[in-house]
Design a protein around this motif. Structure first.
Motif, PDB file in Angstrom:
ATOM      1  N   ASN A  65       0.794  -1.220   0.000  1.00 42.83           N
ATOM      2  CA  ASN A  65       0.000   0.000   0.000  1.00 42.83           C
ATOM      3  C   ASN A  65       0.831   1.277   0.000  1.00 42.83           C
ATOM      4  O   ASN A  65       0.283   2.358   0.127  1.00 42.83           O
ATOM      5  N   GLY A  66       2.137   1.167  -0.125  1.00 45.08           N
ATOM      6  CA  GLY A  66       2.966   2.351  -0.253  1.00 45.08           C
ATOM      7  C   GLY A  66       3.000   3.215   0.992  1.00 45.08           C
ATOM      8  O   GLY A  66       2.789   4.405   0.906  1.00 45.08           O
ATOM      9  N   ARG A  67       3.249   2.623   2.122  1.00 46.29           N
ATOM     10  CA  ARG A  67       3.325   3.404   3.351  1.00 46.29           C
ATOM     11  C   ARG A  67       4.570   4.265   3.341  1.00 46.29           C
ATOM     12  O   ARG A  67       5.618   3.856   2.878  1.00 46.29           O
ATOM     13  N   PHE A  68       4.442   5.478   3.859  1.00 48.21           N
ATOM     14  CA  PHE A  68       5.540   6.436   3.858  1.00 48.21           C
ATOM     15  C   PHE A  68       5.835   6.927   5.266  1.00 48.21           C
ATOM     16  O   PHE A  68       4.922   7.093   6.074  1.00 48.21           O
ATOM     17  N   ASP A  69       7.094   7.175   5.527  1.00 50.78           N
ATOM     18  CA  ASP A  69       7.525   7.828   6.744  1.00 50.78           C
ATOM     19  C   ASP A  69       7.684   9.295   6.368  1.00 50.78           C
ATOM     20  O   ASP A  69       8.548   9.643   5.562  1.00 50.78           O
TER      21      ASP A  69
ATOM     22  N   GLU B 199      12.792   2.273   0.567  1.00 45.09           N
ATOM     23  CA  GLU B 199      13.692   3.079   1.394  1.00 45.09           C
ATOM     24  C   GLU B 199      14.214   4.359   0.732  1.00 45.09           C
ATOM     25  O   GLU B 199      15.104   4.998   1.265  1.00 45.09           O
ATOM     26  N   VAL B 200      13.687   4.756  -0.414  1.00 42.35           N
ATOM     27  CA  VAL B 200      14.147   5.988  -1.057  1.00 42.35           C
ATOM     28  C   VAL B 200      13.538   7.191  -0.327  1.00 42.35           C
ATOM     29  O   VAL B 200      12.388   7.163   0.092  1.00 42.35           O
ATOM     30  N   VAL B 201      14.350   8.231  -0.119  1.00 49.94           N
ATOM     31  CA  VAL B 201      13.888   9.489   0.467  1.00 49.94           C
ATOM     32  C   VAL B 201      13.697  10.468  -0.686  1.00 49.94           C
ATOM     33  O   VAL B 201      14.588  10.609  -1.533  1.00 49.94           O
TER      34      VAL B 201
END
Length: 98
Positions: free
Chosen positions: A19-23, A52-54
């Motif tokens: 689901n493409g969770r983002f921090d 893990e890409v920012v």
């Protein structure tokens, strides 16, 4: 004559994205001081928890605003997530993943 066709479902070459969770690392927005409502969202800095890409997302470049939500998309194509303005208003630096 046999007109029956065989069907073979296509299998993706890589696993389907989750689901493409983002921090969420940072929000740059103009907010109404009284209500906290986001008047304009300039950009978001986020880390994709899948790859893990920012990245920094701006309107039209990884971020799409609709009338009910903002959609954040990973630049590698591994996922996206829609979230409401209320989630963004509650975000504070150091808070948990969206």
């Amino acid at each position: 004559m046999n007109l029956q066709t065989s069907f073979s479902p296509l299998r993706p070459s890589r696993p389907a994205p989750d689901n493409g969770r983002f921090d969420l690392l940072d929000i740059n927005a103009l907010q109404d001081p009284g209500s906290g409502r986001i008047v304009h969202l300039y950009s978001l800095v986020a880390r994709c928890l899948s790859c893990e890409v920012v990245f920094k997302a701006q309107e039209g470049d990884g971020l799409v605003s609709t009338s009910v939500a903002r959609v954040l998309r990973c630049p590698t194509g591994c996922g996206e997530q829609a979230f409401k303005g209320s989630v963004l208003r509650q975000w504070r630096q150091g808070s948990h993943a969206l």
